[in-house]
Design a protein around this motif. Sequence first.
Motif, PDB file in Angstrom:
ATOM      1  N   LEU A 133      36.268  31.095  52.059  1.00  0.00           N
ATOM      2  CA  LEU A 133      35.403  30.822  50.908  1.00  0.00           C
ATOM      3  C   LEU A 133      36.170  30.675  49.598  1.00  0.00           C
ATOM      4  CD1 LEU A 133      32.512  33.351  51.646  1.00  0.00           C
ATOM      5  CD2 LEU A 133      32.609  30.913  52.210  1.00  0.00           C
ATOM      6  N   GLY A 134      37.289  31.370  49.477  1.00  0.00           N
ATOM      7  CA  GLY A 134      38.039  31.284  48.231  1.00  0.00           C
ATOM      8  C   GLY A 134      38.861  32.524  47.965  1.00  0.00           C
ATOM      9  N   TYR A 135      39.352  32.599  46.736  1.00  0.00           N
ATOM     10  CA  TYR A 135      40.272  33.654  46.317  1.00  0.00           C
ATOM     11  C   TYR A 135      39.620  34.508  45.226  1.00  0.00           C
ATOM     12  CZ  TYR A 135      43.213  29.790  48.000  1.00  0.00           C
ATOM     13  OH  TYR A 135      43.745  28.742  48.718  1.00  0.00           O
ATOM     14  N   THR A 162      49.955  24.106  48.482  1.00  0.00           N
ATOM     15  CA  THR A 162      50.415  23.324  49.637  1.00  0.00           C
ATOM     16  C   THR A 162      50.312  24.093  50.945  1.00  0.00           C
ATOM     17  OG1 THR A 162      52.690  24.049  49.193  1.00  0.00           O
ATOM     18  CG2 THR A 162      51.997  21.944  48.240  1.00  0.00           C
ATOM     19  N   HIS A 163      49.970  25.388  50.859  1.00  0.00           N
ATOM     20  CA  HIS A 163      49.856  26.210  52.063  1.00  0.00           C
ATOM     21  C   HIS A 163      48.585  27.061  51.983  1.00  0.00           C
ATOM     22  CE1 HIS A 163      54.134  25.189  51.898  1.00  0.00           C
ATOM     23  NE2 HIS A 163      54.156  25.366  53.208  1.00  0.00           N
ATOM     24  N   PRO A 164      47.420  26.456  52.135  1.00  0.00           N
ATOM     25  CA  PRO A 164      46.180  27.239  52.070  1.00  0.00           C
ATOM     26  C   PRO A 164      46.117  28.248  53.206  1.00  0.00           C
ATOM     27  CG  PRO A 164      45.754  25.028  52.885  1.00  0.00           C
ATOM     28  CD  PRO A 164      47.171  25.037  52.413  1.00  0.00           C
ATOM     29  N   PRO A 165      45.456  29.375  52.982  1.00  0.00           N
ATOM     30  CA  PRO A 165      45.378  30.403  54.026  1.00  0.00           C
ATOM     31  C   PRO A 165      44.607  29.909  55.240  1.00  0.00           C
ATOM     32  CG  PRO A 165      43.904  30.925  52.218  1.00  0.00           C
ATOM     33  CD  PRO A 165      44.726  29.763  51.767  1.00  0.00           C
ATOM     34  N   VAL A 219      37.863  32.221  42.634  1.00  0.00           N
ATOM     35  CA  VAL A 219      38.320  30.825  42.612  1.00  0.00           C
ATOM     36  C   VAL A 219      38.014  30.188  43.966  1.00  0.00           C
ATOM     37  CG1 VAL A 219      40.333  29.314  42.335  1.00  0.00           C
ATOM     38  CG2 VAL A 219      40.140  31.410  40.970  1.00  0.00           C
ATOM     39  N   ASP A 220      37.442  28.991  43.956  1.00  0.00           N
ATOM     40  CA  ASP A 220      37.089  28.336  45.217  1.00  0.00           C
ATOM     41  C   ASP A 220      38.326  27.710  45.871  1.00  0.00           C
ATOM     42  OD1 ASP A 220      37.612  25.817  44.091  1.00  0.00           O
ATOM     43  OD2 ASP A 220      35.514  25.412  43.633  1.00  0.00           O
ATOM     44  N   PRO A 221      38.210  27.202  47.100  1.00  0.00           N
ATOM     45  CA  PRO A 221      39.382  26.643  47.793  1.00  0.00           C
ATOM     46  C   PRO A 221      40.033  25.462  47.085  1.00  0.00           C
ATOM     47  CG  PRO A 221      37.644  27.139  49.367  1.00  0.00           C
ATOM     48  CD  PRO A 221      37.040  27.301  48.000  1.00  0.00           C
TER      49      PRO A 221
END
Length: 225
Positions: A117-119, A214-217, A138-140
């Motif tokens: 969902l986000g951070y 550049t490296h989303p979870p 913060v959203d994705p």
Amino acid sequence: MNEAALFTERRLANFSGRAGGVCSVPMLWLVLAALVLVRALPAGAQQEQTRPAQPTFVYLTPDEALQEAFPKAARFRVDTLRLSLEQRRALAKKLRQPELDSLFIVHLAYNAEGHFLGYATIMNEVGKYEPITFVVGVDPRFRVKKVAVMVYRESRGGQVRQPRFLYQFRNKSARDPLQPGRDIINISGATLSVRAISRGVKKALHILSFWYGTHPPQGGRRSEP
């Protein structure tokens, strides 16, 4: 000159003016020693003595703040970012802020189906005297979803916790100025608090977009920049 030093010098003048300008040697040395001691105090210490005690208002616990940022989250995973010296300096230069801390804690939000969902990150930024604690969601796509004040420690400026002020951060990204007077409306009597919130939101956006850009979870794995 601070008030204590001025008072001491006046006392010294009074002593020297008595009895035709005669002052006892022990008394003169005592007054001179007091004057030197007062002048030797750092400016910060002198101000600390006159700083009024500040109240503390707690509005949200950490768990409540995370749920406020992501009401649909079923779980949060903590990710500890360790920024190198070069990374901290590069970010500080971009933010035009002092060097950042090496550790940055991020809470990754997931719904019941496991979708990201986000951070969410909890920030502490100094207002006039004390730090303001607030959560930034913060959203994705690295746009602000929610800002909520958790703890406010000043006697003035508490208007920054009002939804009508915080709502203006919604959908802001690292590309926005996030500066009072430009894209953030200032509040009379709360200027330093407005600056603190704006500074913290901007810092969170830049760090998150830098680290996860550049490296989303993915799932339960830790991501690296």
